[in-house]
Design an enzyme around this catalytic site. Sequence first.
Site, PDB file in Angstrom:
ATOM      1  N   GLU A 181       0.801  -1.233   0.000  1.00  0.00           N
ATOM      2  CA  GLU A 181       0.000   0.000   0.000  1.00  0.00           C
ATOM      3  C   GLU A 181       0.830   1.279   0.000  1.00  0.00           C
ATOM      4  O   GLU A 181       1.256   1.757   1.042  1.00  0.00           O
ATOM      5  CB  GLU A 181      -0.937   0.022   1.225  1.00  0.00           C
ATOM      6  N   LYS A 223      -2.524  -1.879  -3.198  1.00  0.00           N
ATOM      7  CA  LYS A 223      -3.570  -1.042  -2.592  1.00  0.00           C
ATOM      8  C   LYS A 223      -3.100   0.390  -2.678  1.00  0.00           C
ATOM      9  O   LYS A 223      -2.296   0.843  -1.867  1.00  0.00           O
ATOM     10  CB  LYS A 223      -3.801  -1.460  -1.138  1.00  0.00           C
TER      11      LYS A 223
END
Length: 342
Positions: A181, A223
């Site tokens: 992420e 992400k």
Amino acid sequence: MLDQSKITELNKIAKQMVQAGKGILAADESTGTIGKKFEKIGLPNEETNRQAYREMLFTSPGIGEYISGVIMYDETIRQSSRDGTSFVSVLQNAGVFPGIKVDMGTTADPSSPNEKITKGLEGLPDRLKEYVSLGAKFAKWRAVITIANDLPTSRNIVQNARDLAQYALECQKAGLVPIVEPEVLMDGGHTMEKCREVSEKVLVALFEELKNAGVALEGMVLKTNMVISGKESGQKVSPNDIAASTLNLFKKVLPPLLPGQAFLSGGQSEIEATQNLNEINKLGPHPWQLTFSYGRALQDSAIKAWQGKSENVKAAQSAFLHRAKMNSLATTGKYESFMENN
Ligand code: 13P
């Protein structure tokens, strides 16, 4: 080098995490962050309340219809529901993968104090082993990139990309699918074009470092943020603009081997996060599954409905399941605003 049978297993899990119609619930708020949510409803930040809140979410009837995985915090993955069933088993029984946040939060970048790096690489392999023994199937590490006058610096982008790659490799060695992420923050007055420019640099650096580290792209989930204007920019951008710009970037930089990308909500409202994801998927099919891994955009209505009271659990679960269903529809571009009232 990771052996092929391990990569095949990771790929199987990653594909299920991002399968059409399902997304990931981010319920991995640290004790400090959940405390801020509780403050808004006047609830003390105590373990019993944190347990009760997560139990409300995880025991929502039929959660597995829309949710493929739940990201938990270290305290949460060790907790159980009041009937004694561990949260890990509650999720497994519902057909949902248990996941775990393994970074230790952010800190000022020593070489650029207005930017952040993420802590948690020290001792990571041992912690991952323990999480595997507790039943985790995937992990998450969040790096944040700040847009401001002369920021981000290239050095900060590269450092965060390297740390994400090292984390991802350790996860894969341990048999966990890493959610990787890099979040370009929405804070600030920057335009959507600036977000696009920075997001491109961040993703290019990330895939370069993942390759250098030997991470198997087919065994991870990305992400990242949508391409979107800063919260204080005043720039009007439609879901259509966000979708077009995000996809234009992804087509340029995301490798086709990647099974999927699960968006964070990052400060978008619940409805915006659903509409934007829906627009993105209306323009599909894409080479990768594009789904959600929302925290705030899946929980805001639910926590308001809950208010820390057991008599509100059903209403809170309905609010949560409603958002989960709307986002599930958005993974295939089948969401319509009228559905909010049905
Ligand atoms: P938000 O959707 O609230 O941004 O949270 C997602 C997340 O997991 C951030 O790390």
